[in-house]
Design a protein around this motif. Structure first.
Motif, mmCIF file in Angstrom:
data_model
loop_
_atom_site.group_PDB
_atom_site.id
_atom_site.type_symbol
_atom_site.label_atom_id
_atom_site.label_comp_id
_atom_site.label_asym_id
_atom_site.label_seq_id
_atom_site.Cartn_x
_atom_site.Cartn_y
_atom_site.Cartn_z
ATOM 1 N N MET A 233 50.711 -29.045 98.330
ATOM 2 C CA MET A 233 50.658 -27.982 97.342
ATOM 3 C C MET A 233 51.760 -27.231 97.379
ATOM 4 N N THR A 234 52.221 -27.326 96.173
ATOM 5 C CA THR A 234 53.712 -26.555 95.654
ATOM 6 C C THR A 234 53.102 -25.143 95.336
ATOM 7 N N LEU A 235 53.797 -24.148 95.676
ATOM 8 C CA LEU A 235 53.594 -22.553 95.679
ATOM 9 C C LEU A 235 54.465 -22.199 94.476
ATOM 10 N N SER A 236 54.138 -21.381 93.694
ATOM 11 C CA SER A 236 54.999 -20.467 92.772
ATOM 12 C C SER A 236 55.647 -19.474 93.452
ATOM 13 N N ALA A 237 56.691 -18.685 92.841
ATOM 14 C CA ALA A 237 57.263 -17.742 93.624
ATOM 15 C C ALA A 237 56.366 -16.526 93.832
ATOM 16 N N ALA A 238 55.610 -16.295 92.839
ATOM 17 C CA ALA A 238 54.568 -15.220 93.275
ATOM 18 C C ALA A 238 53.518 -15.566 94.334
ATOM 19 N N GLU A 239 52.976 -16.883 94.173
ATOM 20 C CA GLU A 239 52.272 -17.091 95.358
ATOM 21 C C GLU A 239 52.860 -17.115 96.637
ATOM 22 N N ARG A 240 54.217 -17.397 96.900
ATOM 23 C CA ARG A 240 54.729 -17.524 97.925
ATOM 24 C C ARG A 240 54.905 -16.009 98.457
ATOM 25 N N ASP A 241 55.310 -15.096 97.730
ATOM 26 C CA ASP A 241 55.425 -13.585 97.982
ATOM 27 C C ASP A 241 53.957 -13.113 98.407
ATOM 28 N N ARG A 242 53.020 -13.645 97.732
ATOM 29 C CA ARG A 242 51.513 -13.142 98.137
ATOM 30 C C ARG A 242 51.389 -13.766 99.619
ATOM 31 N N LEU A 243 51.670 -14.968 99.758
ATOM 32 C CA LEU A 243 51.532 -15.674 101.027
ATOM 33 C C LEU A 243 52.050 -14.902 102.303
ATOM 34 N N ALA A 244 53.335 -14.560 101.788
ATOM 35 C CA ALA A 244 53.981 -13.924 102.889
ATOM 36 C C ALA A 244 53.369 -12.407 103.412
ATOM 37 N N ASP A 245 52.810 -12.022 102.091
ATOM 38 C CA ASP A 245 51.911 -10.599 102.504
ATOM 39 C C ASP A 245 50.863 -10.625 103.439
ATOM 40 N N ILE A 246 50.301 -11.671 103.329
ATOM 41 C CA ILE A 246 49.135 -12.263 104.271
ATOM 42 C C ILE A 246 49.749 -12.542 105.754
ATOM 43 N N VAL A 247 50.903 -13.179 105.693
ATOM 44 C CA VAL A 247 51.354 -13.478 106.992
ATOM 45 C C VAL A 247 51.806 -12.040 107.714
ATOM 46 N N ARG A 248 52.547 -11.316 107.040
ATOM 47 C CA ARG A 248 52.825 -10.026 107.533
ATOM 48 C C ARG A 248 51.737 -9.012 108.122
ATOM 49 N N LEU A 249 50.684 -9.251 107.293
ATOM 50 C CA LEU A 249 49.632 -8.033 107.316
ATOM 51 C C LEU A 249 48.421 -8.645 108.128
ATOM 52 N N GLN A 250 48.437 -9.704 108.615
ATOM 53 C CA GLN A 250 47.383 -10.211 109.218
ATOM 54 C C GLN A 250 47.016 -9.693 110.810
ATOM 55 N N PRO A 251 46.049 -9.518 111.222
ATOM 56 C CA PRO A 251 44.581 -9.826 110.367
ATOM 57 C C PRO A 251 44.619 -8.686 109.233
ATOM 58 N N THR A 252 43.885 -9.095 108.039
ATOM 59 C CA THR A 252 44.091 -7.989 107.018
ATOM 60 C C THR A 252 42.651 -8.409 106.406
ATOM 61 N N LYS A 253 42.373 -7.387 105.286
ATOM 62 C CA LYS A 253 41.086 -7.662 104.614
ATOM 63 C C LYS A 253 41.360 -7.545 103.032
ATOM 64 N N ASN A 254 40.464 -7.875 102.422
ATOM 65 C CA ASN A 254 40.513 -7.732 100.999
ATOM 66 C C ASN A 254 41.077 -6.646 100.430
ATOM 67 N N SER A 255 40.458 -5.383 100.673
ATOM 68 C CA SER A 255 40.984 -4.088 100.276
ATOM 69 C C SER A 255 42.726 -4.007 100.347
ATOM 70 N N GLU A 256 43.065 -4.341 101.684
ATOM 71 C CA GLU A 256 44.351 -4.021 101.758
ATOM 72 C C GLU A 256 45.178 -4.894 100.858
ATOM 73 N N LEU A 257 44.907 -5.995 100.668
ATOM 74 C CA LEU A 257 45.586 -7.089 99.841
ATOM 75 C C LEU A 257 45.380 -6.706 98.370
ATOM 76 N N GLN A 258 44.200 -6.060 97.962
ATOM 77 C CA GLN A 258 44.005 -5.399 96.742
ATOM 78 C C GLN A 258 44.906 -4.556 96.383
ATOM 79 N N GLU A 259 45.126 -3.256 97.042
ATOM 80 C CA GLU A 259 45.951 -2.309 97.158
ATOM 81 C C GLU A 259 47.345 -2.588 96.677
ATOM 82 N N ARG A 260 47.726 -3.738 97.834
ATOM 83 C CA ARG A 260 49.224 -4.296 97.646
ATOM 84 C C ARG A 260 49.396 -5.016 96.582
#
Length: 163
Positions: free
Chosen positions: A1-28
């Protein structure tokens, strides 16, 4: 699966913030709802995240490799040794009662943050910060008349890095 730059940035947010929840990602990510976050995760990043036993969003080891981002939590069996958190969580960690102290309410922690950091977060933001730190294993909740909080670890045993 090839990721776009935007998808890669959002995936990086998940890695940094884990464990996280929908509301944290929603805000970010500036999305309108937790449902929108869930849909995005399923449509774009389904191979790179999972939900832990408490339904928090975590990145797969492959996600950390792809993004080159350090995980939001590092440690071993003795608990976390490094946490990477937003500024408010770092402030809360710095002022919440120590592991040998009497636990304190969200309002008490809020007042300490306001006094020490000349910041003005609202009570809900401090409550969320405490819950996020709890999920990272560095804060315990003690149930009295209201839930109260204190560190689960010695403050100096954890390096706190601000995102």
């Amino acid at each position: 699966m090839t990721l776009s730059a935007a998808e890669r940035d959002r995936l990086a947010d998940i890695v940094r913030l884990q464990p996280t929840k929908n509301s944290e990602l929603q805000e970010r990510w500036g999305l309108d709802s937790g449902s929108e976050v869930h849909s995005y995760l399923e449509e774009h990043l389904s191979d790179y995240y999972y939900r832990n036993e408490n339904s928090y969003i975590c990145a797969t080891p492959e996600a950390a490799d792809i993004t080159g981002v350090e995980p939001g939590l590092e440690g071993g069996e003795d608990g976390p040794q490094v946490i990477r958190v937003p500024e408010l969580e770092a402030q809360v960690f710095a002022v919440v009662a120590g592991p040998d102290d009497r636990s304190e309410s969200v309002v008490s922690v809020l007042q300490k943050v306001r006094e020490r950091f000349d910041a003005d977060p609202d009570v809900d933001a401090v409550r969320e910060a405490l819950q996020s730190l709890r999920q990272k294993g560095v804060v315990d909740v003690v149930y009295r008349t209201v839930p109260t909080f204190k560190l689960a670890v010695e403050r100096d045993s954890v390096d706190v890095e601000t995102l």
